[in-house]
Each structure stands twice: as structure tokens, then as C-alpha cells.
Design an enzyme around this catalytic site. Structure first.
Site, mmCIF file in Angstrom:
data_model
loop_
_atom_site.group_PDB
_atom_site.id
_atom_site.type_symbol
_atom_site.label_atom_id
_atom_site.label_comp_id
_atom_site.label_asym_id
_atom_site.label_seq_id
_atom_site.Cartn_x
_atom_site.Cartn_y
_atom_site.Cartn_z
ATOM 1 N N CYS A 1 -27.171 -5.604 94.439
ATOM 2 C CA CYS A 1 -25.700 -6.003 94.986
ATOM 3 C C CYS A 1 -24.228 -4.799 93.847
ATOM 4 C CB CYS A 1 -25.517 -7.214 94.649
ATOM 5 S SG CYS A 1 -26.230 -7.907 96.051
ATOM 6 N N HIS B 1 -17.688 -8.343 94.729
ATOM 7 C CA HIS B 1 -18.916 -8.401 95.018
ATOM 8 C C HIS B 1 -18.817 -9.856 95.082
ATOM 9 C CE1 HIS B 1 -23.263 -8.587 96.885
ATOM 10 N NE2 HIS B 1 -23.059 -9.537 95.915
ATOM 11 N N ASN C 1 -23.288 -12.269 101.941
ATOM 12 C CA ASN C 1 -23.213 -10.740 100.988
ATOM 13 C C ASN C 1 -23.772 -9.955 101.835
ATOM 14 O OD1 ASN C 1 -24.832 -9.282 98.958
ATOM 15 N ND2 ASN C 1 -25.259 -11.072 97.656
HETATM 16 N N1 COA Z 1 -28.905 -25.902 104.666
HETATM 17 C C1 COA Z 1 -28.289 -27.683 104.010
HETATM 18 N N2 COA Z 1 -29.037 -27.406 102.551
HETATM 19 C C2 COA Z 1 -29.841 -27.112 101.960
HETATM 20 C C3 COA Z 1 -29.846 -24.962 102.516
HETATM 21 C C4 COA Z 1 -28.884 -25.016 103.771
HETATM 22 N N3 COA Z 1 -28.614 -23.467 103.430
HETATM 23 N N4 COA Z 1 -29.570 -24.655 100.961
HETATM 24 C C5 COA Z 1 -30.009 -25.289 100.692
HETATM 25 N N5 COA Z 1 -30.226 -26.637 100.924
HETATM 26 C C6 COA Z 1 -30.790 -28.094 100.039
HETATM 27 C C7 COA Z 1 -31.805 -27.897 98.921
HETATM 28 O O1 COA Z 1 -32.829 -28.068 99.735
HETATM 29 C C8 COA Z 1 -30.551 -29.416 98.424
HETATM 30 O O2 COA Z 1 -31.395 -30.330 99.007
HETATM 31 P P1 COA Z 1 -31.918 -31.503 97.503
HETATM 32 O O3 COA Z 1 -31.203 -31.793 97.274
HETATM 33 O O4 COA Z 1 -32.234 -32.485 99.195
HETATM 34 O O5 COA Z 1 -33.149 -30.804 97.137
HETATM 35 C C9 COA Z 1 -29.151 -29.349 98.310
HETATM 36 O O6 COA Z 1 -28.856 -28.553 99.698
HETATM 37 C C10 COA Z 1 -28.563 -29.176 97.113
HETATM 38 O O7 COA Z 1 -29.589 -27.543 97.191
HETATM 39 P P2 COA Z 1 -28.829 -25.960 96.073
HETATM 40 O O8 COA Z 1 -29.996 -25.353 95.355
HETATM 41 O O9 COA Z 1 -28.728 -26.955 94.389
HETATM 42 O O10 COA Z 1 -27.698 -26.251 96.182
HETATM 43 P P3 COA Z 1 -25.772 -25.524 95.551
HETATM 44 O O11 COA Z 1 -25.110 -26.066 95.796
HETATM 45 O O12 COA Z 1 -26.983 -25.072 94.147
HETATM 46 O O13 COA Z 1 -26.131 -23.927 96.389
HETATM 47 C C11 COA Z 1 -26.349 -21.836 96.502
HETATM 48 C C12 COA Z 1 -26.729 -23.121 96.501
HETATM 49 C C13 COA Z 1 -27.564 -20.755 96.830
HETATM 50 C C14 COA Z 1 -25.687 -21.372 97.713
HETATM 51 C C15 COA Z 1 -25.804 -21.739 95.076
HETATM 52 O O14 COA Z 1 -27.372 -21.579 94.331
HETATM 53 C C16 COA Z 1 -25.345 -20.036 94.828
HETATM 54 O O15 COA Z 1 -24.559 -20.137 95.450
HETATM 55 N N6 COA Z 1 -25.883 -19.373 94.287
HETATM 56 C C17 COA Z 1 -26.162 -17.919 93.982
HETATM 57 C C18 COA Z 1 -26.461 -16.977 95.007
HETATM 58 C C19 COA Z 1 -25.877 -15.665 95.446
HETATM 59 O O16 COA Z 1 -25.069 -15.699 94.740
HETATM 60 N N7 COA Z 1 -27.162 -14.407 95.058
HETATM 61 C C20 COA Z 1 -27.426 -13.625 95.785
HETATM 62 C C21 COA Z 1 -26.299 -12.586 94.360
HETATM 63 S S1 COA Z 1 -26.438 -11.056 93.983
#
Ligand code: COA
Length: 336
Positions: free
Chosen positions: A114, A255, A285
Site C-alpha cells: 500500500c 492511503h 482499501n
Molecule cells: N464484522 C463483525 N465483527 C467483526 C468483523 C466484521 N467484519 N471483524 C472482526 N469482528 C469482531 C471480532 O471478531 C471481535 O469480536 P470479539 O470481540 O467477539 O472477539 C470484534 O469484532 C472486535 O475485533 P477487533 O479486531 O478488536 O476490531 P478492531 O476495533 O481492531 O477493528 C479493524 C478491526 C481491522 C477494522 C482495525 O483493527 C483496523 O482498521 N486495522 C487496520 C487495518 C488496515 O488498515 N489494514 C491495511 C493497512 S494497509
């Protein structure tokens, strides 16, 4: 020797026809529009079908950029394709060169996930600055849907497909004002689309590895923490190199990974939301395509104007991250 400046004189983009909204995604995995919208800011994404390829999207974006730059494909000296999802592991840039009829140009792929577009801009600029090339076509394009596990709700909701391109040209005044690029391989395991080896004995005692690439895997929390901390730092460093205060920035162009990351970075830099370019909601993304795709939309809507200062930053797998400060030119300089 006279210093040679660099200007970005045209942009273009292309998106697949098919789109998938959050509601439809909730029929595939256990998720909801509410969860995806509130955690990421994404509402829908475009997905390439079998009639579309990285080459076809990239070529379409390139033609638009070349048209806006008011040059011809034969004027291009170099084509750099930033992608992690080539149609061919040997590279796709040359095929695009053929499609464009850019007979004079040399073409190669560049992979920095990215961060690819920002790394590509800096790479392209070096070839212009040292006087070797006059016109460079830089493409950022990715079809991550090929490599997403559509049963993994933690990743499949995030990504989409697309392509964007810009034309850089040698100019008297230098409009690429400062940059900073970084990598940290010690965090490589946070975000991967990696090859999984599988032994195959081709003759007794001789094993080769004949595996496959595994779907995208990610530690979302780590990537989030990394982005929110490192992106403001690298933008500040690039601004320092450009000898500019943050108040001089007209547009923050990050990004497009996650709205919460974009908001947090803008807050930390004290850049008001009116100066933030974002089209994440429509595309998700799109990896190396996200910055040129958002730039092109903003240019074509008349939001970004000639002379505007843009702070762009890419970040992602590697881990890699970088920022570049540039003044949008958007017109053929010889016509000024
Ligand atoms: N729908 C519903 N629930 C979901 C889910 C989805 N698509 N994906 C994960 N969950 C659940 C998880 O299982 C977790 O459940 P639990 O509490 O029962 O275990 C809960 O939601 C929270 O998950 P978590 O991973 O803690 O969420 P988060 O607040 O960290 O958000 C992202 C997840 C991926 C949105 C966040 O971490 C993020 O944006 N990270 C950066 C990712 C990114 O930009 N990557 C590319 C970079 S180039």
C-alpha cells in the site's frame, strides 16, 4: 549543471464495473453494515471480474492520465507499475507498455504494497532529476480481491480493486518538495500475502518447493497502531525536508485504508477535515491504487487545483510507509 525539477501534470483512474456493498457482504460472512461503517468508514467496494485484469484497469487509468497531461504514449520514457497483484509474477508493466503503444518506454513493476504509489513517485522522480528521462508514467493498481479469503470477516470487508495513474514531467520549477520513505521488516508478520512452500520431489533426493500464495492475513490492531503512530511522523519529516509548515498543506491525501486512521492522523497533525481527501467509503482499501484514485477524483471534481500543496502518505505491508509533499501542476508546463 542546472537542477531539473519534477512536476505531476496529469492523473487518471479506472475502477471495475461490479460493486459489493456492506449489506451484500453480510450475506457472505457474519458482519453488518453498522460494524463495517463504524469501524472502517467503508460502505462499498469495486471488484474486478474475470473480464477485467490488472493490465486492463491500469491501461485505462494510464490513458486517462496521458490524455489529461496532454502528451502521447510515444512521449513516455519510463513506466513504473506499483502493484502487489500483477497478472503475471514476471511483471505486468511491459504488457501495459505494449497496450499503450508506448514504444520508447522502458517498463517495470515495483512492489511496496500500500506504500507502492508513494515509493513509485519518489523512484520516478529520481530518473527525471538526474536528467535521464523527461516523461514518466506511474501507475498504482491492485486487484486484492483475488487474494482475499472471502470467508474471513476480519479482512474481506476491508479491500477493493482499482487503478490510478499520474504523469510526471521534467520542469524548470520543482514541484516535488520533500519526501521520506521507511521500512521495518521486523514487523513483516503483521500483514502478509505470502508464499507457502510445499515440497515436491522431482527426482530422488531433489526437492523443490511448489506451493501457493496464501490469502491475505493481518494483525489489524498492530497495523492500526503502526499507522496512527508512524504516518504523522513521516509526514512531519517530509514537511521538514520541504521546508513547509503544516498550515501550508492544502490537502492531506492518505492511503485509504480506514477512516479512523485518516481521522487520527489528521487530528494529530491538526489538519482540519475540510482539507482531507477521502473516497474510502466507495472503494475500500485499494492498496497501491488508493492514493492516485483519490487524487484523480479530487482533480476531476475541481477540488485540487494547480498550485495546491498536497501531503500524501502511503503505509502498509512490509511494513513500509512514506510521505511525499508536492505541488499539483496538472497542466502541460510548456503551455503555461
Ligand atoms: N464484522 C463483525 N465483527 C467483526 C468483523 C466484521 N467484519 N471483524 C472482526 N469482528 C469482531 C471480532 O471478531 C471481535 O469480536 P470479539 O470481540 O467477539 O472477539 C470484534 O469484532 C472486535 O475485533 P477487533 O479486531 O478488536 O476490531 P478492531 O476495533 O481492531 O477493528 C479493524 C478491526 C481491522 C477494522 C482495525 O483493527 C483496523 O482498521 N486495522 C487496520 C487495518 C488496515 O488498515 N489494514 C491495511 C493497512 S494497509
Amino acid at each position: 549543471m542546472k537542477n531539473i525539477g519534477v512536476s505531476i501534470i496529469g492523473s487518471g483512474s479506472a475502477i471495475p464495473k461490479v460493486f459489493l456493498d456492506n449489506q451484500q457482504l453480510s450475506q457472505i460472512v457474519d458482519t453488518s453494515d453498522e460494524w463495517i461503517s463504524s469501524r472502517t468508514g467503508i460502505s462499498q467496494r469495486r471488484l474486478a471480474d474475470t473480464t477485467e485484469s490488472l493490465c486492463s484497469l491500469a491501461t485505462q487509468a494510464s490513458l486517462a492520465a496521458i490524455g489529461q497531461a496532454n502528451i502521447t504514449a510515444q512521449d513516455i520514457d519510463l513506466i513504473i507499475l506499483a502493484t502487489s497483484t500483477p497478472d503475471d509474477l514476471f511483471g505486468t508493466a511491459s504488457k501495459i507498455q505494449g497496450e499503450l503503444g508506448a514504444t520508447k518506454a522502458v517498463a517495470f513493476d515495483l512492489t511496496a504494497a500500500c506504500s507502492g504509489f508513494v515509493f513509485g513517485l519518489v523512484t520516478a522522480a529520481q530518473f527525471i532529476r538526474n536528467g535521464v528521462y523527461q516523461n514518466v508514467l506511474l501507475i498504482g493498481a491492485d486487484i486484492l480481491s483475488r487474494w482475499v479469503d472471502w470467508e474471513d470477516r476480519t479482512t474481506c470487508v476491508l479491500f477493493g480493486d482499482g487503478a490510478g495513474a499520474v504523469v510526471l514531467q521534467a520542469s524548470e520549477s520543482d514541484r516535488l518538495l520533500g519526501f521520506e520513505l521507511r521500512s521495518d521488516g521486523s514487523q513483516n508478520g503483521c500483514l502478509n500475502l505470502s508464499y507457502q512452500p510445499q515440497a515436491k520431489e522431482i527426482i530422488e533426493g531433489v526437492n523443490v518447493s511448489q506451493g501457493t500464495y496464501q490469502p491475505i492475513s493481518m494483525n489489524g490492531k498492530e497495523v492500526y497502531r503502526f499507522a496512527v503512530q508512524k504516518v504523522p511522523e513521516v509526514i512531519e519529516k517530509a514537511l521538514f525536508r520541504a521546508n513547509l509548515d503544516v498550515e501550508k498543506v492544502d490537502w492531506l491525501l492518505l492511503h485509504q485504508a480506514n477512516k479512523r486512521i485518516i481521522d487520527a492522523v489528521a487530528n494529530r497533525l491538526k489538519i482540519p477535515s475540510e482539507k482531507v481527501i477521502s473516497n474510502l467509503s466507495n472503494y475500500g482499501n485499494t492498496s497501491a491504487a488508493s492514493i492516485p484514485l483519490a487524487l484523480d477524483e479530487a482533480v476531476r471534481k475541481g477540488k485540487v487545483k494547480s498550485g495546491d500543496i498536497i501531503a500524501a502518505s502511503g503505509f502498509g505491508a512490509g511494513l513500509t510507509w512514506g510521505a511525499i509533499i508536492f505541488e499539483w501542476s496538472g497542466i502541460k508546463l510548456s503551455q503555461k
